[in-house]
Design a protein around this motif. Structure first.
Motif, PDB file in Angstrom:
ATOM      1  N   THR A 227      53.469 -72.574 -48.816  1.00 35.65           N
ATOM      2  CA  THR A 227      53.676 -71.161 -48.498  1.00 35.65           C
ATOM      3  C   THR A 227      52.345 -70.528 -48.126  1.00 35.65           C
ATOM      4  OG1 THR A 227      55.538 -70.966 -50.030  1.00 35.65           O
ATOM      5  CG2 THR A 227      54.459 -68.927 -49.368  1.00 35.65           C
ATOM      6  N   ALA A 228      52.313 -69.834 -46.997  1.00 34.79           N
ATOM      7  CA  ALA A 228      51.137 -69.071 -46.581  1.00 34.79           C
ATOM      8  C   ALA A 228      51.535 -67.605 -46.542  1.00 34.79           C
ATOM      9  CB  ALA A 228      50.650 -69.531 -45.208  1.00 34.79           C
ATOM     10  N   ASN A 229      50.763 -66.762 -47.216  1.00 34.98           N
ATOM     11  CA  ASN A 229      51.123 -65.343 -47.236  1.00 34.98           C
ATOM     12  C   ASN A 229      49.892 -64.452 -47.239  1.00 34.98           C
ATOM     13  OD1 ASN A 229      50.312 -65.114 -50.068  1.00 34.98           O
ATOM     14  ND2 ASN A 229      52.196 -66.202 -50.539  1.00 34.98           N
ATOM     15  N   ILE A 230      50.132 -63.218 -46.802  1.00 42.36           N
ATOM     16  CA  ILE A 230      49.125 -62.173 -46.870  1.00 42.36           C
ATOM     17  C   ILE A 230      49.783 -60.943 -47.471  1.00 42.36           C
ATOM     18  CG2 ILE A 230      49.578 -61.439 -44.474  1.00 42.36           C
ATOM     19  CD1 ILE A 230      46.547 -60.705 -44.363  1.00 42.36           C
ATOM     20  N   TRP A 231      49.057 -60.292 -48.349  1.00 42.39           N
ATOM     21  CA  TRP A 231      49.607 -59.158 -49.097  1.00 42.39           C
ATOM     22  C   TRP A 231      48.552 -58.071 -49.189  1.00 42.39           C
ATOM     23  CZ3 TRP A 231      47.319 -57.578 -53.709  1.00 42.39           C
ATOM     24  CH2 TRP A 231      48.003 -56.615 -54.442  1.00 42.39           C
ATOM     25  N   ALA A 232      48.973 -56.813 -49.097  1.00 38.41           N
ATOM     26  CA  ALA A 232      48.039 -55.687 -49.166  1.00 38.41           C
ATOM     27  C   ALA A 232      48.669 -54.543 -49.952  1.00 38.41           C
ATOM     28  CB  ALA A 232      47.657 -55.219 -47.763  1.00 38.41           C
ATOM     29  N   ARG A 233      47.824 -53.838 -50.703  1.00 35.92           N
ATOM     30  CA  ARG A 233      48.273 -52.669 -51.468  1.00 35.92           C
ATOM     31  C   ARG A 233      47.220 -51.570 -51.352  1.00 35.92           C
ATOM     32  NH1 ARG A 233      49.014 -54.249 -57.166  1.00 35.92           N
ATOM     33  NH2 ARG A 233      51.157 -54.743 -56.611  1.00 35.92           N
ATOM     34  N   TYR A 234      47.697 -50.343 -51.135  1.00 34.12           N
ATOM     35  CA  TYR A 234      46.838 -49.165 -51.059  1.00 34.12           C
ATOM     36  C   TYR A 234      47.319 -48.154 -52.090  1.00 34.12           C
ATOM     37  CZ  TYR A 234      44.498 -45.005 -49.178  1.00 34.12           C
ATOM     38  OH  TYR A 234      43.740 -43.867 -49.035  1.00 34.12           O
ATOM     39  N   ARG A 235      46.384 -47.661 -52.917  1.00 39.28           N
ATOM     40  CA  ARG A 235      46.723 -46.675 -53.948  1.00 39.28           C
ATOM     41  C   ARG A 235      45.800 -45.475 -53.826  1.00 39.28           C
ATOM     42  NH1 ARG A 235      46.852 -50.850 -59.027  1.00 39.28           N
ATOM     43  NH2 ARG A 235      44.933 -51.523 -58.018  1.00 39.28           N
ATOM     44  N   ALA A 236      46.384 -44.289 -53.948  1.00 42.51           N
ATOM     45  CA  ALA A 236      45.598 -43.056 -53.865  1.00 42.51           C
ATOM     46  C   ALA A 236      46.247 -42.002 -54.761  1.00 42.51           C
ATOM     47  CB  ALA A 236      45.520 -42.562 -52.421  1.00 42.51           C
ATOM     48  N   PRO A 237      45.450 -41.082 -55.312  1.00 40.94           N
ATOM     49  CA  PRO A 237      46.003 -40.078 -56.232  1.00 40.94           C
ATOM     50  C   PRO A 237      46.816 -39.003 -55.511  1.00 40.94           C
ATOM     51  CG  PRO A 237      43.654 -39.723 -55.909  1.00 40.94           C
ATOM     52  CD  PRO A 237      43.984 -41.007 -55.213  1.00 40.94           C
ATOM     53  N   THR A 238      47.812 -38.487 -56.209  1.00 34.14           N
ATOM     54  CA  THR A 238      48.598 -37.338 -55.756  1.00 34.14           C
ATOM     55  C   THR A 238      48.062 -36.083 -56.444  1.00 34.14           C
ATOM     56  OG1 THR A 238      50.222 -37.480 -57.538  1.00 34.14           O
ATOM     57  CG2 THR A 238      50.595 -38.881 -55.598  1.00 34.14           C
ATOM     58  N   PRO A 239      48.534 -34.893 -56.074  1.00 39.54           N
ATOM     59  CA  PRO A 239      48.085 -33.672 -56.763  1.00 39.54           C
ATOM     60  C   PRO A 239      48.582 -33.571 -58.201  1.00 39.54           C
ATOM     61  CG  PRO A 239      48.981 -33.183 -54.582  1.00 39.54           C
ATOM     62  CD  PRO A 239      49.339 -34.587 -54.890  1.00 39.54           C
ATOM     63  N   TRP A 240      49.531 -34.399 -58.594  1.00 42.20           N
ATOM     64  CA  TRP A 240      50.119 -34.291 -59.929  1.00 42.20           C
ATOM     65  C   TRP A 240      49.343 -35.115 -60.956  1.00 42.20           C
ATOM     66  CZ3 TRP A 240      53.519 -35.934 -55.841  1.00 42.20           C
ATOM     67  CH2 TRP A 240      54.182 -34.857 -55.235  1.00 42.20           C
ATOM     68  N   ARG A 241      49.424 -34.692 -62.196  1.00 46.06           N
ATOM     69  CA  ARG A 241      48.757 -35.381 -63.292  1.00 46.06           C
ATOM     70  C   ARG A 241      49.765 -35.671 -64.408  1.00 46.06           C
ATOM     71  NH1 ARG A 241      43.178 -35.261 -63.283  1.00 46.06           N
ATOM     72  NH2 ARG A 241      43.097 -35.508 -65.555  1.00 46.06           N
ATOM     73  N   LEU A 242      49.546 -36.784 -65.072  1.00 47.31           N
ATOM     74  CA  LEU A 242      50.376 -37.179 -66.201  1.00 47.31           C
ATOM     75  C   LEU A 242      49.528 -38.044 -67.120  1.00 47.31           C
ATOM     76  CD1 LEU A 242      53.306 -37.096 -67.360  1.00 47.31           C
ATOM     77  CD2 LEU A 242      53.675 -39.294 -66.214  1.00 47.31           C
ATOM     78  N   MET A 243      49.624 -37.799 -68.437  1.00 47.79           N
ATOM     79  CA  MET A 243      48.831 -38.535 -69.424  1.00 47.79           C
ATOM     80  C   MET A 243      47.329 -38.408 -69.140  1.00 47.79           C
ATOM     81  SD  MET A 243      51.157 -41.970 -70.056  1.00 47.79           S
ATOM     82  CE  MET A 243      51.357 -42.322 -68.294  1.00 47.79           C
ATOM     83  N   ASP A 244      46.923 -37.207 -68.737  1.00 51.47           N
ATOM     84  CA  ASP A 244      45.517 -36.873 -68.474  1.00 51.47           C
ATOM     85  C   ASP A 244      44.901 -37.663 -67.316  1.00 51.47           C
ATOM     86  OD1 ASP A 244      45.504 -35.032 -70.583  1.00 51.47           O
ATOM     87  OD2 ASP A 244      44.932 -36.580 -72.043  1.00 51.47           O
ATOM     88  N   ARG A 245      45.740 -38.192 -66.465  1.00 53.87           N
ATOM     89  CA  ARG A 245      45.248 -38.932 -65.307  1.00 53.87           C
ATOM     90  C   ARG A 245      46.105 -38.583 -64.086  1.00 53.87           C
ATOM     91  NH1 ARG A 245      41.574 -39.693 -68.241  1.00 53.87           N
ATOM     92  NH2 ARG A 245      40.528 -41.665 -68.785  1.00 53.87           N
ATOM     93  N   PRO A 246      45.528 -38.684 -62.870  1.00 57.30           N
ATOM     94  CA  PRO A 246      46.335 -38.417 -61.679  1.00 57.30           C
ATOM     95  C   PRO A 246      47.432 -39.470 -61.511  1.00 57.30           C
ATOM     96  CG  PRO A 246      43.975 -38.344 -61.176  1.00 57.30           C
ATOM     97  CD  PRO A 246      44.106 -38.925 -62.548  1.00 57.30           C
ATOM     98  N   VAL A 247      48.586 -39.016 -61.026  1.00 57.78           N
ATOM     99  CA  VAL A 247      49.645 -39.944 -60.628  1.00 57.78           C
ATOM    100  C   VAL A 247      49.316 -40.453 -59.228  1.00 57.78           C
ATOM    101  CG1 VAL A 247      52.103 -40.200 -60.142  1.00 57.78           C
ATOM    102  CG2 VAL A 247      51.349 -38.757 -62.049  1.00 57.78           C
ATOM    103  N   ARG A 248      49.353 -41.761 -59.041  1.00 57.81           N
ATOM    104  CA  ARG A 248      49.017 -42.345 -57.744  1.00 57.81           C
ATOM    105  C   ARG A 248      50.285 -42.697 -56.965  1.00 57.81           C
ATOM    106  NH1 ARG A 248      45.365 -44.869 -61.302  1.00 57.81           N
ATOM    107  NH2 ARG A 248      43.157 -44.540 -60.789  1.00 57.81           N
ATOM    108  N   TYR A 249      50.187 -42.609 -55.645  1.00 57.18           N
ATOM    109  CA  TYR A 249      51.235 -43.194 -54.808  1.00 57.18           C
ATOM    110  C   TYR A 249      50.754 -44.574 -54.361  1.00 57.18           C
ATOM    111  CZ  TYR A 249      48.586 -41.859 -50.578  1.00 57.18           C
ATOM    112  OH  TYR A 249      47.635 -41.716 -49.597  1.00 57.18           O
ATOM    113  N   VAL A 250      51.684 -45.448 -54.114  1.00 57.33           N
ATOM    114  CA  VAL A 250      51.382 -46.849 -53.821  1.00 57.33           C
ATOM    115  C   VAL A 250      52.087 -47.241 -52.528  1.00 57.33           C
ATOM    116  CG1 VAL A 250      51.504 -49.228 -54.647  1.00 57.33           C
ATOM    117  CG2 VAL A 250      51.248 -47.348 -56.285  1.00 57.33           C
TER     118      VAL A 250
END
Length: 315
Positions: A227-250
């Motif tokens: 199997t040959a594969n390539i995978w990528a993920r990008y994460r960045a914060p949203t304006p919302w916060r939860l548990m004293d940390r920004p909620v990220r979109y993925v």
């Protein structure tokens, strides 16, 4: 006169004996057909034994019945021990269920035998990170896998009232045990900033599965898959916060190409995937889980498409 009667009786017995023998002749399945199925199920096990996000959860149904003929699910992960000791460790466990049907015959009649094959497998890997640039490493990995396929004839047994031969006897509660040896080469790019995080992995994995131990001779087999594969993920914060940390979109995307015995085993030679979700950061609290990620994914390929939802945690 007595001798004449005895001769007639012997002749009648000789004529009746073949018919009686035919009635108790065991049903059999062509060994070649069963052997091909055994090799085929090892090829299917490669999809779940080889770490691959695009095929980690698959359910393929029959258009005629609408019932699942194949169900696969895999979970696992990997990590580098530390920058000072760049040993990479990974592990994955997988479950699959395959529902083949066989045609059994005793020479005078044939019957369809539905069977359920359930497989469990585990794959481990150990590697080493060789830095190529600030955020890029080359990672060779040694992989080893163990698994078993258990056969259940409980549904088909109702259709077989006669003695079973050794091939069908395997289908009735038999176990096909497997081991696999192989390796991977991975390029891993990881960059974390205050505004975003980017992960990209390119990987090629080869794994050869063999039957072993007391597996029935009728179903001994092997499968060599890549199997040959390539995978990528990008994460960045949203304006919302939860548990004293920004909620990220993925955002995620992945693509896999299949070679060897895997290629075309399920009717496709490649799979692609796109996904989106959210990630919660709990690192501000003294708990073992630092991040929890929920992602919805769309998988598509040659004449195949579907949705999945994945849950992942980081420690």
């Amino acid at each position: 006169m007595l001798a004449h009667r005895f001769a007639l009786s012997a002749l009648a017995l000789a004529l009746v004996a073949p018919a009686a023998f035919a009635q108790v002749r065991p049903f059999s399945i062509a060994g070649a057909n069963l052997q091909r199925a055994a090799n085929g199920v090892l090829s299917l096990m490669s999809y779940s034994a080889i770490p691959d996000i695009t095929s980690s959860s698959l359910s393929i149904s029959s258009d005629a019945t609408g019932n699942p003929d194949l169900l696969m699910s895999q979970f696992g992960g990997g990590f580098t021990w530390s920058r000072e000791t760049p040993i990479y460790l990974e592990g994955a466990a997988a479950y699959s269920r395959y529902d083949p049907s066989f045609v059994a015959s005793n020479g005078t009649e044939t019957r369809t035998v539905p069977v359920k094959w359930t497989s469990l497998s585990g794959t481990a890997g150990i590697g080493w990170d060789f830095p190529l640039a600030e955020h890029l490493v080359l990672r060779p990995i040694f992989n080893f896998s163990l698994g078993a396929v258990a056969s259940d004839l409980s549904i088909g047994r109702a259709f077989l009232e006669y003695k079973l031969d050794h091939d069908i006897a395997f289908l009735d509660g038999g176990v096909l045990k497997t081991y696999g040896v192989g390796g991977s080469v991975m390029l891993d790019y990881e960059a974390a900033y205050d505004t975003h995080e980017t992960d990209i992995e390119a990987r090629i994995t080869n794994l050869t599965l063999h039957s072993f131990s007391d597996t029935s001779d009728a179903v001994r087999g092997q499968s060599n898959s890549t199997t040959a594969n390539i995978w990528a993920r990008y994460r960045a914060p949203t304006p919302w916060r939860l548990m004293d940390r920004p909620v990220r979109y993925v955002l995620e995307c992945a693509h896999s190409e299949y070679f060897g015995d895997q290629r075309g085993a399920l009717g496709f030679v490649r799979l692609s995937q796109v996904g989106a979700g959210i990630e919660f950061d709990s690192s501000a609290y003294d708990i073992i889980v630092t991040r929890t990620r929920l992602v919805a994914r769309y998988v598509f390929g040659d004449n195949i498409g579907g949705m999945s939802v994945g849950l992942a945690v980081s420690f």
